[in-house]
Design an enzyme around this catalytic site. Structure first.
Site, mmCIF file in Angstrom:
data_model
loop_
_atom_site.group_PDB
_atom_site.id
_atom_site.type_symbol
_atom_site.label_atom_id
_atom_site.label_comp_id
_atom_site.label_asym_id
_atom_site.label_seq_id
_atom_site.Cartn_x
_atom_site.Cartn_y
_atom_site.Cartn_z
ATOM 1 C CG ASP A 323 -1.997 0.682 1.056
ATOM 2 O OD1 ASP A 323 -2.348 1.496 0.520
ATOM 3 O OD2 ASP A 323 -2.855 0.923 1.779
ATOM 4 N NE ARG A 325 -4.437 2.647 -0.142
ATOM 5 C CZ ARG A 325 -5.720 2.447 0.305
ATOM 6 N NH1 ARG A 325 -7.001 3.172 -0.272
ATOM 7 N NH2 ARG A 325 -5.739 1.130 0.678
#
Length: 392
Positions: A323, A325
């Site tokens: 991930d 983000r």
């Protein structure tokens, strides 16, 4: 470091490093460096007493390689993110192994491979394998991890041709230079400069009372959107806690109705649920496609999934983490629209912990699960088994 740990560390260390003008200059320099890499032009990274010249393997031109050779001191190497290097070498790469700088692994490039078309194939795991069966590991140059970070920010494959550079290279070749520290600070600094640039009432099919607020950072990059359903600010002022959802844009799922994921149903389901809730809600539509790897790389990941990899391993084969983000963006947008406490619509524990680490009061989790459709069954199983999503 886990996403939660990264965000907690960011909360402790974060700061614009000076006034808004200096922050804007730093953002501008990194944004320009991203653009240079995307167009195939080398850039210089500076930090301490070191200067590194880099070019993105998937975009570098013949002229770019020539400039890299003129500016570089010593032979060029191929820099890879450790997870990509593990896929290339077909074995784990310990972070403390020789030739490894934190966040980067260096492989020697035989002269025959210093060709733009060959380098594109070297960068892309969906292309033909061209490296030797046992590529030679060499010491990663200083600032290698900053180079990998810059490629990721540019939504390019984290594979670069690099060499230590002569200090005079920038002026002689008219190459752009950027500070390594500005690259590291870029995601949080950009989030801290978000500004409301437009807003309008936009009645939606499932939420007639909806407003869209657009946000843009000081680097002038892609905008993020907040979709306010009902009157969540008023509900909060009256003692109720509105719903909120962090939704990363998904072109294939949100717009095309792709069956490979559950993003479209999650998006529409969240808006409908907020419209039915007395407290309303806010959906943060973030320009972080594919958990932050971008649309092109998401399509590459799909190609790898069709060859048998799951979502997580496909991202790693490209050189990305599980991930990528940054939820500072979501927190800053919530604060900007006057929402400091939320009930979060999510199945992802990292979103709960991440948003809380950014200073938002998360008062509870609201499950947000949709049935498998016969195509995304394995995808949902991977989210539960390997990403820890609460789907049971």
């Amino acid at each position: 470091m886990s996403l939660t740990g990264h965000l907690a560390a960011s909360l402790h260390d974060r700061g614009l490093g000076g006034d808004q003008a200096s922050a804007a200059r730093a953002l501008r320099a990194v944004h320009r460096a991203m653009a240079e890499l995307r167009r195939g032009t080398p850039v210089l990274i500076r930090g301490g007493d070191h200067t590194l010249i880099i070019a993105a393997a998937e975009t570098v031109s013949a002229r770019g390689l020539s400039e890299l050779g003129l500016a570089g001191i010593g032979p060029a190497v191929l820099l890879l993110a450790p997870v990509r290097a593990a896929a290339v070498l077909q074995r784990p790469v310990p972070q403390d192994a020789p030739g490894t700088e934190a966040g980067a692994v260096a492989l020697r490039l035989p002269p025959a491979l210093l060709d733009p078309a060959v380098l594109r194939s070297l960068a892309d795991p969906t292309a033909e394998r061209l490296l030797p069966a046992e590529p030679e590991r060499v010491g990663a140059p200083a600032l290698a991890s900053a180079a990998i970070a810059l490629a990721k920010l540019a939504r390019l494959l984290p594979a670069l041709v690099a060499a230590p550079a002569a200090e005079a290279a920038s002026g002689r070749l008219d190459l752009l230079s950027v500070e390594a520290g500005h690259i590291a600070a870029y995601p949080d600094t950009a989030a801290g400069t978000l500004t409301r640039v437009a807003e309008a009432r936009v009645p939606l099919e499932d939420a007639p009372e909806a407003r869209l607020v657009a946000f843009r950072a000081a680097d002038g990059g892609i905008e993020h959107l907040a979709i306010l359903v009902g009157q969540p600010e008023q509900a909060l002022a009256e003692g109720s806690v509105p719903l909120a959802r962090i939704h990363s844009e998904c072109f294939t799922g949100d717009l095309l109705g792709s069956l490979r994921c559950d993003c479209g149903p999650q998006l529409r389901g969240a808006i409908k649920r907020m419209a039915e809730d007395p407290s309303g809600g806010v959906l943060l539509y973030l320009a972080q496609e594919g958990r932050g790897i971008g649309l092109v790389n998401k399509l590459r990941a799909y190609a790898l999934q069709d060859q048998g990899l799951d979502t997580l391993d496909a991202n790693r084969a490209l050189g990305y983490g599980a991930d990528e983000r940054n939820f500072w963006v979501a927190a800053e947008m919530l604060r900007a629209v006057g929402i400091g406490r939320v009930r979060l619509l999510t199945n992802n524990p990292d979103k709960l912990a991440g948003l809380a680490a950014c200073g938002i009061g998360v008062e509870g989790r609201e499950a947000h699960q949709f049935a498998a459709n016969g195509v995304n069954d394995a995808y949902l199983q991977t989210k539960a088994r390997r990403f820890g999503h609460l789907l049971t």
